[in-house]
Scaffold this active site. Sequence first.
Site, PDB file in Angstrom:
ATOM      1  N   ARG A  95       0.832  -1.206   0.000  1.00 13.56           N
ATOM      2  CA  ARG A  95       0.000   0.000   0.000  1.00 13.56           C
ATOM      3  C   ARG A  95       0.869   1.260   0.000  1.00 13.56           C
ATOM      4  NH1 ARG A  95      -4.381  -0.112   4.276  1.00 13.56           N
ATOM      5  NH2 ARG A  95      -5.233   1.469   2.911  1.00 13.56           N
ATOM      6  N   GLN A 136      -9.505   9.436   8.346  1.00 14.53           N
ATOM      7  CA  GLN A 136      -9.253   8.047   8.772  1.00 14.53           C
ATOM      8  C   GLN A 136      -8.257   7.399   7.815  1.00 14.53           C
ATOM      9  OE1 GLN A 136     -13.322   6.149   9.940  1.00 14.53           O
ATOM     10  NE2 GLN A 136     -13.752   7.834   8.557  1.00 14.53           N
ATOM     11  N   ASN A 137      -7.933   8.132   6.753  1.00 16.09           N
ATOM     12  CA  ASN A 137      -7.071   7.546   5.718  1.00 16.09           C
ATOM     13  C   ASN A 137      -5.607   7.619   6.117  1.00 16.09           C
ATOM     14  OD1 ASN A 137      -9.459   7.302   4.377  1.00 16.09           O
ATOM     15  ND2 ASN A 137      -9.104   9.022   2.993  1.00 16.09           N
ATOM     16  N   ILE A 138      -4.875   6.578   5.742  1.00 17.62           N
ATOM     17  CA  ILE A 138      -3.441   6.556   6.050  1.00 17.62           C
ATOM     18  C   ILE A 138      -2.636   6.962   4.814  1.00 17.62           C
ATOM     19  CG2 ILE A 138      -3.692   4.941   7.955  1.00 17.62           C
ATOM     20  CD1 ILE A 138      -2.817   2.672   6.143  1.00 17.62           C
ATOM     21  N   ASP A 139      -3.318   7.294   3.722  1.00 14.41           N
ATOM     22  CA  ASP A 139      -2.608   7.821   2.542  1.00 14.41           C
ATOM     23  C   ASP A 139      -2.252   9.289   2.789  1.00 14.41           C
ATOM     24  OD1 ASP A 139      -4.650   9.687   1.487  1.00 14.41           O
ATOM     25  OD2 ASP A 139      -5.810   7.911   0.975  1.00 14.41           O
ATOM     26  N   HIS A 195      -5.974   7.617  12.133  1.00 15.30           N
ATOM     27  CA  HIS A 195      -5.606   6.194  12.040  1.00 15.30           C
ATOM     28  C   HIS A 195      -4.152   6.008  11.614  1.00 15.30           C
ATOM     29  CE1 HIS A 195     -10.106   4.845  11.569  1.00 15.30           C
ATOM     30  NE2 HIS A 195      -9.805   5.267  12.778  1.00 15.30           N
ATOM     31  N   THR A 211     -17.068   8.040   3.965  1.00 13.84           N
ATOM     32  CA  THR A 211     -16.845   7.077   5.052  1.00 13.84           C
ATOM     33  C   THR A 211     -18.133   6.317   5.334  1.00 13.84           C
ATOM     34  OG1 THR A 211     -16.127   6.771   7.339  1.00 13.84           O
ATOM     35  CG2 THR A 211     -17.144   8.903   6.823  1.00 13.84           C
ATOM     36  N   LEU A 237     -20.902   8.378  -1.824  1.00 13.64           N
ATOM     37  CA  LEU A 237     -21.428   7.777  -3.049  1.00 13.64           C
ATOM     38  C   LEU A 237     -22.866   7.311  -2.828  1.00 13.64           C
ATOM     39  CD1 LEU A 237     -20.518   7.047  -5.897  1.00 13.64           C
ATOM     40  CD2 LEU A 237     -19.711   4.859  -5.022  1.00 13.64           C
TER      41      LEU A 237
HETATM   42  N1  APR Z   1     -16.965   8.932  -3.684  1.00 17.00           N
HETATM   43  C1  APR Z   1     -17.571   9.058  -2.487  1.00 17.00           C
HETATM   44  N2  APR Z   1     -17.774   8.028  -1.656  1.00 17.00           N
HETATM   45  C2  APR Z   1     -17.337   6.818  -2.042  1.00 17.00           C
HETATM   46  C3  APR Z   1     -16.693   6.616  -3.287  1.00 17.00           C
HETATM   47  C4  APR Z   1     -16.514   7.740  -4.131  1.00 17.00           C
HETATM   48  N3  APR Z   1     -15.923   7.665  -5.317  1.00 17.00           N
HETATM   49  N4  APR Z   1     -16.394   5.292  -3.389  1.00 17.00           N
HETATM   50  C5  APR Z   1     -16.820   4.707  -2.265  1.00 17.00           C
HETATM   51  N5  APR Z   1     -17.389   5.614  -1.447  1.00 17.00           N
HETATM   52  C6  APR Z   1     -17.963   5.426  -0.113  1.00 17.00           C
HETATM   53  C7  APR Z   1     -18.641   4.091   0.089  1.00 17.00           C
HETATM   54  O1  APR Z   1     -19.998   4.175  -0.309  1.00 17.00           O
HETATM   55  C8  APR Z   1     -18.485   3.892   1.597  1.00 17.00           C
HETATM   56  O2  APR Z   1     -19.581   4.466   2.308  1.00 17.00           O
HETATM   57  O3  APR Z   1     -16.906   5.456   0.807  1.00 17.00           O
HETATM   58  C9  APR Z   1     -17.227   4.665   1.940  1.00 17.00           C
HETATM   59  C10 APR Z   1     -16.016   3.798   2.248  1.00 17.00           C
HETATM   60  O4  APR Z   1     -16.266   3.065   3.401  1.00 17.00           O
HETATM   61  P1  APR Z   1     -15.161   2.094   4.046  1.00 17.00           P
HETATM   62  O5  APR Z   1     -14.596   1.213   3.003  1.00 17.00           O
HETATM   63  O6  APR Z   1     -15.781   1.440   5.218  1.00 17.00           O
HETATM   64  O7  APR Z   1     -13.996   3.109   4.482  1.00 17.00           O
HETATM   65  P2  APR Z   1     -13.900   3.981   5.805  1.00 17.00           P
HETATM   66  O8  APR Z   1     -15.227   4.465   6.248  1.00 17.00           O
HETATM   67  O9  APR Z   1     -12.835   4.979   5.573  1.00 17.00           O
HETATM   68  O10 APR Z   1     -13.368   2.913   6.845  1.00 17.00           O
HETATM   69  C11 APR Z   1     -13.061   3.323   8.146  1.00 17.00           C
HETATM   70  O11 APR Z   1     -12.150   1.180   8.599  1.00 17.00           O
HETATM   71  O12 APR Z   1     -10.904  -0.718   8.169  1.00 17.00           O
HETATM   72  C12 APR Z   1     -10.902   0.526   8.659  1.00 17.00           C
HETATM   73  O13 APR Z   1      -9.009   1.644   9.302  1.00 17.00           O
HETATM   74  C13 APR Z   1      -9.834   1.470   8.193  1.00 17.00           C
HETATM   75  O14 APR Z   1      -9.870   3.875   8.271  1.00 17.00           O
HETATM   76  C14 APR Z   1     -10.596   2.723   7.864  1.00 17.00           C
HETATM   77  C15 APR Z   1     -11.873   2.566   8.671  1.00 17.00           C
END
Ligand code: APR
Length: 235
Positions: A58, A90-93, A108, A176, A203
């Site tokens: 990653r 919450q992103n590590i990027d 995170h 999120t 989304l």
């Molecule tokens: N634009 C906007 N939203 C989007 C897009 C996009 N192009 N693509 C996906 N999404 C939305 C999805 O619908 C979803 O609701 O982004 C969200 C991503 O959710 P997760 O995959 O659960 O990510 P996140 O909420 O950041 O996760 C939280 O979980 O595993 C851990 O540590 C990790 O920081 C992370 C935490």
Amino acid sequence: MTIGNIIVLSGAGISQESGLATFRDSDGEWSRVRLEDVATPEGYRRDPARVHAFYNARRQQLGQVKPNAAHFALARLEESWPGQMLVVTQNIDDLHERAGTKALIHMHGELNKARCDLCGSIAPWSGDLNQQSHCGDCRQAGHLRPHVVWFGEIPLEMGRISKALNQCHLFVAVGTSGNVYPAAGFVSQVRSRPGTRTVELNLLPSEGASLFAEANYGPASEVVPAFVDHLLNSL
Ligand code: APR
């Protein structure tokens, strides 16, 4: 509109259009690998090489991706907004900082840093990490781990985040899923103060969608710049 303090909570969805997978979407990280294996202290103790390989891949990916219009729009908002603004990600990027955001908390952790379990030192790290990697401070090998927060660990800078949440007038969650606490609980914390505006930009409706007073759904690269334009035009 009133000039107030803004907090943006971002998640993996904001970086999806840059080419970084989310976690819980059908093609997300957790559909390919078990989070128990790569995102828990127990998984790391069981198989550190596997965990290092996951984060090394990653980290390498960061060199192939760029911030998208959503990251840039938030940086533009920070620059032009007369009140205070803080992005809690919450992103590590590193895409928010590469887009120009300055007030930023990586709750995170960060892929581009390593932490020594022995002496506690945290240092920038751009290459691969492995069990032979040496800490630049205490010079010991075998104790460096990715500076990321795993399940069961306490997110970073919670005191600063909580204070900012208690002083914010507009809370915006971007990309999120609202599955992971404490971040998923921030909207409830700000909602308890009358007059705080809460907006979800995603989304699709997230798990916590009903907790937000307003929402705009669509790809982050479209809905975030549109929302920022709307805010700045209302000044
Ligand atoms: N634009 C906007 N939203 C989007 C897009 C996009 N192009 N693509 C996906 N999404 C939305 C999805 O619908 C979803 O609701 O982004 C969200 C991503 O959710 P997760 O995959 O659960 O990510 P996140 O909420 O950041 O996760 C939280 O979980 O595993 C851990 O540590 C990790 O920081 C992370 C935490």
